[in-house]
Write an enzyme that holds these catalytic residues in place. Structure first.
Site, short mmCIF file in Angstrom:
data_model
loop_
_atom_site.label_atom_id
_atom_site.label_comp_id
_atom_site.label_asym_id
_atom_site.label_seq_id
_atom_site.Cartn_x
_atom_site.Cartn_y
_atom_site.Cartn_z
N CYS A 85 0.80 -1.27 0.00
CA CYS A 85 0.32 0.19 -0.06
C CYS A 85 0.76 1.37 0.01
O CYS A 85 1.61 1.52 -0.93
CB CYS A 85 -1.05 -0.12 1.17
SG CYS A 85 -2.40 1.11 0.88
N HIS A 181 -3.75 -5.18 0.54
CA HIS A 181 -3.14 -5.71 2.00
C HIS A 181 -3.00 -7.35 1.88
O HIS A 181 -4.21 -7.70 2.24
CB HIS A 181 -3.85 -5.16 2.96
CG HIS A 181 -3.81 -3.60 3.23
ND1 HIS A 181 -2.85 -3.09 4.02
CD2 HIS A 181 -4.52 -2.69 2.81
CE1 HIS A 181 -2.67 -1.83 4.14
NE2 HIS A 181 -3.59 -1.51 3.25
N GLU A 183 -1.95 -9.02 4.19
CA GLU A 183 -2.06 -9.68 5.62
C GLU A 183 -3.49 -9.85 5.98
O GLU A 183 -3.55 -10.40 7.23
CB GLU A 183 -1.16 -8.49 6.40
CG GLU A 183 -1.88 -7.24 6.82
CD GLU A 183 -1.46 -6.01 5.34
OE1 GLU A 183 -1.69 -4.92 5.93
OE2 GLU A 183 -1.17 -6.66 4.63
#
Length: 525
Positions: A85, A181, A183
């Protein structure tokens, strides 16, 4: 024994709410990592000697003056770099690409990216295929700005309809950028991408696992403590319990635990702590029954913050008194965990986002003159629980819902009295027991009962009774920063209410709290 710190990833924090999650994911893959503020020096990076670097996300705009940048050394160190990001945007801008400010067309939430070319980061990964045979991936976006031109040597790896560079790569230099993202769980194959980066691209071995962490911690404790004695405040909570077990393995009877029963614990909790750690595991425990001392100190006090301060002060006084009886103790053990360390580390410039967390222990006297032992300071909470299981602690204890440090002191509203605590303990035990019986306990994030200092009329047989009110509270949350009230079945709530009113003499009414966070908080005080 393999060195659990031999291979490691450095994560630079630019202020994203997801940064700790990246670190937890890398650890889950089996690789040690540390989370540092973005403004680290070249010397610090060289000393840490990471196998790879991740540039995390952040709330600022690369286009803004004085917004954070990665140290130039990151791109000259000859090791793989992954920008996520904001991390991708600053990588692009610093290496000669361009970033433009989003004007009402940012991407927030679910998105599907189309893969344009193969990349080591996305090896053998796809969620679907479009009509042209191009692989598609389900990802989670959260960005306003976007890369409009990638640096020389990079190729576009993925795109969306509004973002021409959803992922980019310079395979020769092993530099990768993703606008989404990986994660978060909403990015379905995110763990595989992070695994490719840590294990395949950076060449790390997956040495970071519970059994190895325990072995390493015990060796380090033996070296640090030697033949000295250690004192630990054992609360029965997750962190102090795991510290106790690690120290017991490392130094045996040279550990003295002080368990202070403040009269604000759950039903039978003091007896359970003594039975488990004293009788079952054979730890040396000083049991201090201080219920009257705590309740006397809080007499007439209704303000929640004042109650918290009194509870903290009295605990420190008692712990100080007991530690002086352990004249040979040279070390104080604490359950400090990694989020505490991140908070206190801060940033060299003061610009980095500081992640707040609750310190495990604070306010102990400065004149205790004891060395500090913190065997959990590298671990996240989920890792502490995993090594607790490996050390033989019961699952039900390690994965219990959170319980506030002041205990029932903040679940009895207003002034705390023994009568109120006793009623609340019994009502709460019924609620938790019924949640387990209905297989609902692990489906809610936190559940508890609150004592309200108001009387309400009730009917028992042919007579009336004028007794106290309790509120049931159950919430669902991912991070405890926001929460929804749990939509428990009506018949379940009715059953709990009937049991409490019939079995706990002194309670005449049960209500259910349907407030979310925000605007309410999870705890009432």
């Amino acid at each position: 024994m393999s060195d659990i710190h031999e291979h490691k990833i450095l994560i630079l924090d630019f202020g994203s709410q997801y940064t700790q999650l990246i670190a937890r994911r890398i650890r889950e893959i089996g690789v040690y990592c540390e989370l540092w503020a973005w403004d680290v020096t070249e010397a610090q990076i060289r000393e840490f000697a990471p196998n790879g670097i991740i540039l995390a996300g952040g709330p600022e705009s690369v286009t803004a003056e004085n917004s954070p940048r990665a140290p130039e050394y990151v791109f000259n160190a000859g090791i793989p770099v992954l920008g996520i990001c904001y991390g991708m945007q600053t990588m692009s801008e610093q290496l000669g690409g361009k970033v433009i400010q989003g004007v009402g067309e940012g991407e927030f939430g679910y998105a599907q990216i189309e893969m344009l070319t193969k990349s080591a980061l996305f090896k053998d990964i796809e969620d679907a295929v479009n009509s042209e045979g191009k692989p598609l991936l389900d990802v989670w976006m959260s960005h306003g700005d976007k890369v409009s031109a990638i640096p020389e040597g990079f190729v576009a790896v993925a795109k969306t309809d509004t973002c021409p560079f959803a992922a980019m790569a310079n395979e020769e230099k092993r530099f990768y950028g993703v606008q989404f993202h990986p994660e978060v769980t909403h990015t379905r194959q995110g763990m595989r991408m992070l695994s490719h980066f840590a294990l395949d691209i950076c060449g790390c071995a997956a040495n970071w696992k519970p059994s190895s962490i325990i072995e390493d911690a015990i060796e380090r404790l033996k070296k640090q403590i030697g033949d000295d004695e250690v004192i630990l405040g054992l609360s029965g909570g997750v962190d102090s319990s795991v510290v106790a077990m690690l120290l017991h393995r490392a130094i045996g009877k040279k550990l003295t635990c002080v368990f202070v029963d403040n009269g604000l614990l759950r039903l039978n909790e003091a007896a359970q702590v003594m039975e488990m750690f004293g009788d079952h595991f054979g730890l040396n425990i000083i049991h201090v029954d201080a219920e009257n001392r705590f309740l006397d100190a809080m007499k007439g006090v209704a303000d929640p913050e004042a109650k918290r301060k009194i509870i903290g002060r009295v605990f420190v006084e008692i712990f100080d008194e007991e530690s002086k009886k352990c004249a040979n103790a040279k070390w104080l053990a604490q359950g400090t965990i990694y989020p505490d360390v991140i908070e206190s580390a801060g940033s060299a410039t003061g610009k980095a986002h500081v992640i707040k967390s609750h310190h495990n222990v604070g306010g102990l006297p400065d004149d205790m003159a004891l060395g500090l032992v913190e065997p959990l300071r590298e671990l996240f909470k989920d890792e502490v629980r995993k090594i607790g299981l490996e050390l033989g602690l019961p699952y039900n204890m390690l994965y219990r819902h959170p319980f506030p440090g002041p205990g029932l002191g903040v679940r009895v509203l207003g002034e705390v009295k023994k009568e109120y605590c006793d009623l609340l303990r019994r009502a709460d035990a019924i609620f938790i027991e019924e949640l387990h019986k209905a297989d609902l306990y692990n489906k809610v994030s936190q559940a508890f009962t609150v004592f309200l200092p108001v009387r309400s009329v009730g009917v028992m047989g042919d007579g009336r009774k004028y007794d106290w009110v309790v509120s049931l509270r159950a919430v669902e949350t991912i991070d405890f920063m926001t929460a929804h009230w749990a939509h428990l079945p009506y018949d379940f709530l009715g059953r709990v209410s009937n049991r409490i009113i019939n079995e706990v003499d002194g309670i005449s009414r049960v209500v259910y709290d349907i407030s979310g966070k925000p605007p309410a908080t999870i705890e009432w005080e």
